[in-house]
Design a protein around this motif. Structure first.
Motif, PDB file in Angstrom:
ATOM      1  N   TYR B  67      -9.529  -2.657  -1.049  1.00  0.00           N
ATOM      2  CA  TYR B  67      -8.361  -2.303  -0.232  1.00  0.00           C
ATOM      3  C   TYR B  67      -8.627  -2.659   1.219  1.00  0.00           C
ATOM      4  N   GLN B  68      -7.635  -3.291   1.835  1.00  0.00           N
ATOM      5  CA  GLN B  68      -7.846  -3.762   3.210  1.00  0.00           C
ATOM      6  C   GLN B  68      -6.899  -3.144   4.223  1.00  0.00           C
ATOM      7  N   ALA B  69      -5.984  -2.297   3.765  1.00  0.00           N
ATOM      8  CA  ALA B  69      -5.056  -1.640   4.681  1.00  0.00           C
ATOM      9  C   ALA B  69      -5.811  -0.540   5.431  1.00  0.00           C
ATOM     10  N   PRO B  70      -5.235   0.001   6.499  1.00  0.00           N
ATOM     11  CA  PRO B  70      -5.961   1.012   7.260  1.00  0.00           C
ATOM     12  C   PRO B  70      -6.271   2.304   6.491  1.00  0.00           C
ATOM     13  N   GLY B  71      -5.567   2.616   5.427  1.00  0.00           N
ATOM     14  CA  GLY B  71      -5.843   3.851   4.698  1.00  0.00           C
ATOM     15  C   GLY B  71      -5.104   5.037   5.282  1.00  0.00           C
ATOM     16  N   VAL B 504      -2.302  -4.830  -3.119  1.00  0.00           N
ATOM     17  CA  VAL B 504      -3.096  -4.357  -4.261  1.00  0.00           C
ATOM     18  C   VAL B 504      -3.125  -2.832  -4.289  1.00  0.00           C
ATOM     19  N   GLU B 505      -3.285  -2.267  -3.119  1.00  0.00           N
ATOM     20  CA  GLU B 505      -3.342  -0.804  -3.034  1.00  0.00           C
ATOM     21  C   GLU B 505      -1.975  -0.181  -3.341  1.00  0.00           C
ATOM     22  N   ILE B 506      -0.923  -0.805  -2.858  1.00  0.00           N
ATOM     23  CA  ILE B 506       0.434  -0.318  -3.175  1.00  0.00           C
ATOM     24  C   ILE B 506       0.654  -0.371  -4.686  1.00  0.00           C
ATOM     25  N   ASP B 507       0.282  -1.504  -5.258  1.00  0.00           N
ATOM     26  CA  ASP B 507       0.421  -1.720  -6.691  1.00  0.00           C
ATOM     27  C   ASP B 507      -0.325  -0.635  -7.473  1.00  0.00           C
ATOM     28  N   ASP B 508      -1.550  -0.323  -7.052  1.00  0.00           N
ATOM     29  CA  ASP B 508      -2.344   0.703  -7.741  1.00  0.00           C
ATOM     30  C   ASP B 508      -1.686   2.078  -7.645  1.00  0.00           C
ATOM     31  N   ILE B 509      -1.159   2.399  -6.459  1.00  0.00           N
ATOM     32  CA  ILE B 509      -0.501   3.705  -6.284  1.00  0.00           C
ATOM     33  C   ILE B 509       0.714   3.796  -7.210  1.00  0.00           C
ATOM     34  N   LEU B 510       1.487   2.710  -7.292  1.00  0.00           N
ATOM     35  CA  LEU B 510       2.689   2.710  -8.138  1.00  0.00           C
ATOM     36  C   LEU B 510       2.303   2.806  -9.618  1.00  0.00           C
ATOM     37  N   GLU B 511       1.266   2.068 -10.005  1.00  0.00           N
ATOM     38  CA  GLU B 511       0.907   2.046 -11.430  1.00  0.00           C
ATOM     39  C   GLU B 511       0.264   3.357 -11.884  1.00  0.00           C
ATOM     40  N   GLU B 512      -0.309   4.115 -10.918  1.00  0.00           N
ATOM     41  CA  GLU B 512      -0.819   5.450 -11.242  1.00  0.00           C
ATOM     42  C   GLU B 512       0.297   6.351 -11.769  1.00  0.00           C
ATOM     43  N   THR B 513       1.536   6.078 -11.374  1.00  0.00           N
ATOM     44  CA  THR B 513       2.658   6.907 -11.837  1.00  0.00           C
ATOM     45  C   THR B 513       3.182   6.421 -13.183  1.00  0.00           C
ATOM     46  N   SER B 574       8.728  -0.508   9.742  1.00  0.00           N
ATOM     47  CA  SER B 574       7.851  -1.066  10.778  1.00  0.00           C
ATOM     48  C   SER B 574       7.631  -0.036  11.870  1.00  0.00           C
ATOM     49  N   ASP B 575       6.371   0.224  12.168  1.00  0.00           N
ATOM     50  CA  ASP B 575       6.050   1.105  13.292  1.00  0.00           C
ATOM     51  C   ASP B 575       5.011   0.465  14.218  1.00  0.00           C
ATOM     52  N   GLY B 576       4.766  -0.807  13.994  1.00  0.00           N
ATOM     53  CA  GLY B 576       3.801  -1.509  14.831  1.00  0.00           C
ATOM     54  C   GLY B 576       2.414  -1.562  14.230  1.00  0.00           C
ATOM     55  N   MET B 577       2.134  -0.644  13.317  1.00  0.00           N
ATOM     56  CA  MET B 577       0.815  -0.585  12.682  1.00  0.00           C
ATOM     57  C   MET B 577       0.736  -1.595  11.532  1.00  0.00           C
ATOM     58  N   PRO B 578      -0.481  -2.041  11.235  1.00  0.00           N
ATOM     59  CA  PRO B 578      -0.628  -2.803   9.994  1.00  0.00           C
ATOM     60  C   PRO B 578      -0.191  -1.894   8.841  1.00  0.00           C
ATOM     61  N   PRO B 579       0.421  -2.457   7.804  1.00  0.00           N
ATOM     62  CA  PRO B 579       1.018  -1.608   6.771  1.00  0.00           C
ATOM     63  C   PRO B 579      -0.012  -0.711   6.063  1.00  0.00           C
ATOM     64  N   ARG B 580       0.305   0.588   5.987  1.00  0.00           N
ATOM     65  CA  ARG B 580      -0.520   1.509   5.202  1.00  0.00           C
ATOM     66  C   ARG B 580       0.122   1.651   3.817  1.00  0.00           C
ATOM     67  N   ALA B 581      -0.677   1.529   2.790  1.00  0.00           N
ATOM     68  CA  ALA B 581      -0.169   1.419   1.418  1.00  0.00           C
ATOM     69  C   ALA B 581       0.721   2.600   1.030  1.00  0.00           C
ATOM     70  N   LYS B 587       8.016   4.903  -0.334  1.00  0.00           N
ATOM     71  CA  LYS B 587       9.400   4.438  -0.150  1.00  0.00           C
ATOM     72  C   LYS B 587       9.889   3.687  -1.404  1.00  0.00           C
ATOM     73  N   ILE B 588       8.977   2.955  -2.013  1.00  0.00           N
ATOM     74  CA  ILE B 588       9.355   2.241  -3.242  1.00  0.00           C
ATOM     75  C   ILE B 588       9.670   3.257  -4.340  1.00  0.00           C
ATOM     76  N   LEU B 589       8.815   4.276  -4.459  1.00  0.00           N
ATOM     77  CA  LEU B 589       9.016   5.293  -5.504  1.00  0.00           C
ATOM     78  C   LEU B 589      10.350   6.003  -5.314  1.00  0.00           C
ATOM     79  N   LYS B 590      10.705   6.267  -4.081  1.00  0.00           N
ATOM     80  CA  LYS B 590      11.982   6.908  -3.786  1.00  0.00           C
ATOM     81  C   LYS B 590      13.140   6.101  -4.355  1.00  0.00           C
ATOM     82  N   ILE B 591      13.079   4.793  -4.159  1.00  0.00           N
ATOM     83  CA  ILE B 591      14.172   3.924  -4.637  1.00  0.00           C
ATOM     84  C   ILE B 591      14.171   3.872  -6.165  1.00  0.00           C
TER      85      ILE B 591
END
Lengths: 271, 595
Positions: B67-71, B504-513, B574-581, B587-591
């Protein structure tokens, strides 16, 4: 080359000149472009001594949008319709000289002989050759109260010298400057500009003399024409970049794309 | 003290310093030394838009999953900056480790955290009074080396790579690091649950910034003119070209590429146009504000059909915005920049390898289609360091497009006109000035097939139709999307650019559900047909991006068949930060859950 693009010429020419320094560049522009919307590019092309001929057809008004004043119109001058201009003018020649332009001249579209000689000399120069040509707008500002009308310029033209261009390829033809008081300007391609001096105190190698001539004429509401300033020693835009001799557009793929071995070296340098 | 469950190569360190204190060197040494040990690691530099004084954070994340996002949280917080001291402490979760500079003399009121102080400034002043402020930062490197068990040889290699050959600097900084380590060993009775552990490291890999990769790519693409106007975060593209040219593009008698620092971005774009018109390979690099200024010329590129390359390293807009933060906010602007109907080719790298590849390909595409080609990167990809196994040499010869080089070639085309579509692909043949061949007509006003000015309604309409056809024809020619498909096609996620580092990290979080998630990384505009196929195959598609309005979603909604639109949803933030997973995954789960 004749550039059809308005407001954009110096930068486009710069890019083309960088990749093909063997091309000759001639751009014709107006005062609306050069003194206003394109003034930034004009200034920096001079600063780089871009190898081009830059001619301004200067009439003090925007013609195509129907006669608004441009930034070169003199204080006190009045176009056919509307109020007298009260703002200070931008004198393009004075600006060019202050920026170190290597060839600066002013002429009048009604002085065919002088203008022809100056354009030819400009083409023979290596570096930025700037010619400000007072070119009356016959539609919107040819009234006598306009300082750039045909009659006004005819009556108030302070001619510095009678000019003759002697091309390097036929040195004897076209010379009709009489024997006597004259000086010769040697140009880059071997051609010569012969000046028969009328205003005896003008020294085209001196910035001070050139600026004095412009400002004295301005104070008398007159126009000074001729070769105002010339300095053949200024390095051009490409001179300062340490480019190879061959124009860049003529380089083959083998030269433009470094070798596979070089990329291995690049990769190793990071490891 | 007791050790809780050990966490090997799985931690997030946040270093809070003030800009201009030299902390960047310290942070890069930590990052590089972990990398040398083979620890999967990434670093994010959150720096302010000033030269000295404003707060800076550097986030280092080690993650065995890659995982390479800030966490989401901080495990170890280093605090050096008095201005953010209180706030940095407040944000921490219970049990976090705090490494702090005692000499700042501010309270550390977090009894629920592990507090580890060190008189960093005092110790630094002792070894060098003048450079004390800078060297103080090396003490936290020592502290972290102790806590995380970073090995000495790795630290040495990192120091060498940071201070390349400057022996004095290496020795001075090494002394500070060692003193920091010794202090921690002696005074901190604490064994850290987080630690690094050596892994098999591919000897080919290294860390590099996206901007330098673009620069190298362009050099291998035969760039012959670079014009640029300095702007964060793109300046290091130009600076890297300048750095590498003497080694890579020096002929016996001089350089084979001209570099000009322009007076503004408009002029920089004009220079690219001039060089493309004359037959060269011109490029400029900028960020969003520069594109705004270049827009006049972008229209001229499009309408007069001149090749050129512009790289946009996106920062946060609108206006001056947040000049040192990251965003994907320029995409729709690039696609349709300048007045009137336009459409431009945009290449969108998601990795440093693609920055290099698209760096050279951009010129081939520009000359093939005789138009402006944008490269679209962002601050995160451009200015942070990412792993590569090494840049790959171009696998295709240069494509110079349809250029007529001599009279015979010209005579072979019946009824030649600069803008006449002979081959039916919308791309006409061009001649070059200086070639001695007659027609060199380019025009930005309305023109017919011969390049002659025309206001004829039919002529204008057919010119615009041909331009549309020409750019449309690039869809299958441009880099195709990278599709990772699941067999069960519940959810498809379309994304692009630097989001690659978080997906990859987003994908893992989604697939955990329990969801099955396919992904499709778009790599160019106009969109490849495979993107539409991807949408067709999936129950629901999410378009994921780092901006407020869903800019790619807007393009898709405009271009895809109407029956597909109800299946497509936008997740943009967008909040200026590199994307946190987690932010994007939630937000994806909400939709998906229909909230």
């Amino acid at each position: 080359m004749y550039l059809k693009w308005k407001n954009l010429k110096p930068s486009v020419t710069t890019g083309a000149n960088m990749v093909n320094k063997d091309l000759s560049f001639l751009a014709v522009s107006g005062d609306g472009d050069t003194a206003s919307i394109g003034v930034g590019q004009f200034i920096h092309a001079i600063r780089r001594n871009l190898d081009m001929v830059y001619i301004v057809e200067n009439n003090g008004v925007y013609g195509l949008t129907k006669g608004q004043y441009s930034a070169t119109v003199e204080r006190g001058s009045k176009k056919k319709k509307g109020a007298t201009n009260l703002q200070a003018p931008i004198d393009l020649c004075a600006m060019a000289i202050n920026l170190g332009c290597s060839f600066v001249a002013r002429s009048f579209s009604g002085s065919k002989k002088q203008l022809t000689a100056l354009i030819k000399a400009a083409m023979s120069h290596r570096g930025m050759a700037f010619i400000d040509v007072i070119s009356p707008c016959v539609t919107f500002a040819n009234n006598d109260e306009s300082y750039k009308s045909y009659n006004y310029v005819k009556a108030n033209d302070e001619v510095l010298h009678i000019l003759d261009y002697i091309p390097h390829f036929s040195p004897l033809e076209e010379v009709d400057v009489p024997e006597g008081e004259f000086s010769e300007v040697s140009l880059f391609d071997g051609s010569t500009l012969r000046l028969e001096t009328l205003a005896s105190d003008h020294d085209y190698t001196s910035v001070v003399s050139a600026l004095s001539a412009i400002h004295e004429a301005e104070q008398a509401d007159r126009h000074v024409t001729g070769l105002l300033y010339y300095d053949p020693e200024v390095p051009t835009a490409t001179d300062t970049l340490e480019l190879c001799e061959t124009p860049l557009v003529e380089l083959s793929e083998e030269i433009l794309r470094p070798s596979l071995e070089s990329l291995d070296k690049v990769n190793s340098s990071f490891r | 003290m007791k050790v809780m469950g050990k966490k090997i190569n799985d931690f997030i360190v946040n270093v809070a310093t003030a800009n201009g204190t030299g902390s960047q060197s310290s942070n890069l040494i930590i990052l590089q030394s972990l990398f040398e040990m083979g620890v999967p690691v990434s670093g994010k530099n959150l720096f302010p838009s000033n030269i000295s004084g404003l707060p800076t954070w550097f986030i280092i994340r080690a993650s065995e999953e890659g995982y390479q996002a800030p966490g989401d949280k901080t495990d170890i917080q280093v605090i050096m900056n008095k201005d953010t001291w209180i706030n940095d402490l407040e944000k921490l979760e219970e049990g976090s480790i705090v490494v702090y500079n005692e000499d700042v003399r501010l309270p550390v009121d977090r009894e629920d955290c592990i507090l580890l102080g060190m008189p960093m400034t005092k110790m630094a002043r002792k070894i060098n009074a003048k450079l004390g402020k800078l060297i103080a930062n090396m003490y936290y490197v020592g502290a972290l080396a102790h806590l995380l068990k970073i090995e000495d040889w790795a630290l040495n290699r990192a120091l060498e790579s940071q201070f390349k050959g400057k022996e004095k600097a290496i020795q001075l900084n090494l002394q500070a690091i060692n003193e920091g380590k010794e202090f921690a060993e002696k005074n901190w009775d604490y064994e850290c649950q987080y630690r690094s552990e050596k892994r098999e490291k591919d000897p080919n890999t290294f860390l590099v910034e996206g901007n330098e990769a673009i620069a190298l790519g362009s050099i291998y693409g035969g760039i012959s003119m670079l014009s640029w106007y300095p702007i964060t975060p793109s300046s290091s593209v130009a600076e890297s070209v300048i750095k590498w040219l003497p080694e890579l593009r020096m002929k016996e008698d001089g350089l084979t590429c001209a570099v000009i620092q322009a007076e503004d971005e408009l002029a920089a774009a004009g220079m690219v146009l001039g060089s493309g018109w004359a037959g060269g390979r011109g490029m400029t690099c900028t960020s969003g504000p520069g594109i705004s200024l270049m827009s006049e010329f972008i229209g001229l590129f499009y309408f007069s059909e001149v090749p050129g390359v512009i790289w946009d390293v996106n920062r946060v807009g609108p206006s001056t915005g947040l000049p040192t933060r990251t965003q994907q906010g320029d995409l729709s602007m690039l696609y349709e920049a300048s007045h009137g109907d336009t459409q431009h080719i945009v290449l969108i790298p998601g990795t440093v390898d693609e920055c290099f590849e698209f760096g050279w390909k951009a010129f081939d595409i520009a000359e093939r289609f005789q138009t402006i080609v944008f490269g679209f990167s962002d601050l995160d990809l451009g200015m942070n360091r990412w792993v590569t196994e090494g840049f790959k040499y171009p696998d295709l010869p240069m494509d110079r497009g349809k250029i007529i080089r001599n009279q015979d070639e010209l005579d072979a085309i019946p009824n030649y006109g600069r803008y006449r579509d002979v081959d039916g692909d919308g791309i006409a043949y061009r001649t070059l000035p200086g070639s001695g061949i007659d027609p060199i007509l380019y025009r930005g006003t309305g023109h017919d097939e011969d390049g002659i000015y025309s206001e004829d309604p039919e002529v204008y309409h057919s010119t615009m139709a041909r331009l549309r056809k020409k750019i449309d024809g690039s869809r299958s020619y441009l880099p195709s999307p990278i599709v990772r498909e699941e067999s069960v096609k519940d959810i498809g996620v379309i994304f692009y650019g630097s989001m690659e580092n978080t997906i990859v990290e987003i994908d893992d979080i989604l697939e955990e559900t329990g969801l099955s998630v396919s992904t499709c990384r778009v790599r160019a505009l106009p969109l490849h047909n495979e993107v539409e196929d991807f949408v067709r195959k999936h129950e629901k598609t999410i378009v994921l991006e780092i901006n407020r309005d869903g800019q790619l979603f807007g393009i898709i909604r405009k271009e895809f068949p109407v029956d597909l639109i109800p299946k497509i949803h936008s997740v943009s933030y967008s909040d200026g930060m590199p994307p946190r997973a987690r932010v994007y995954a939630e937000k994806i789960l909400k939709i998906i859950n229909g909230d």
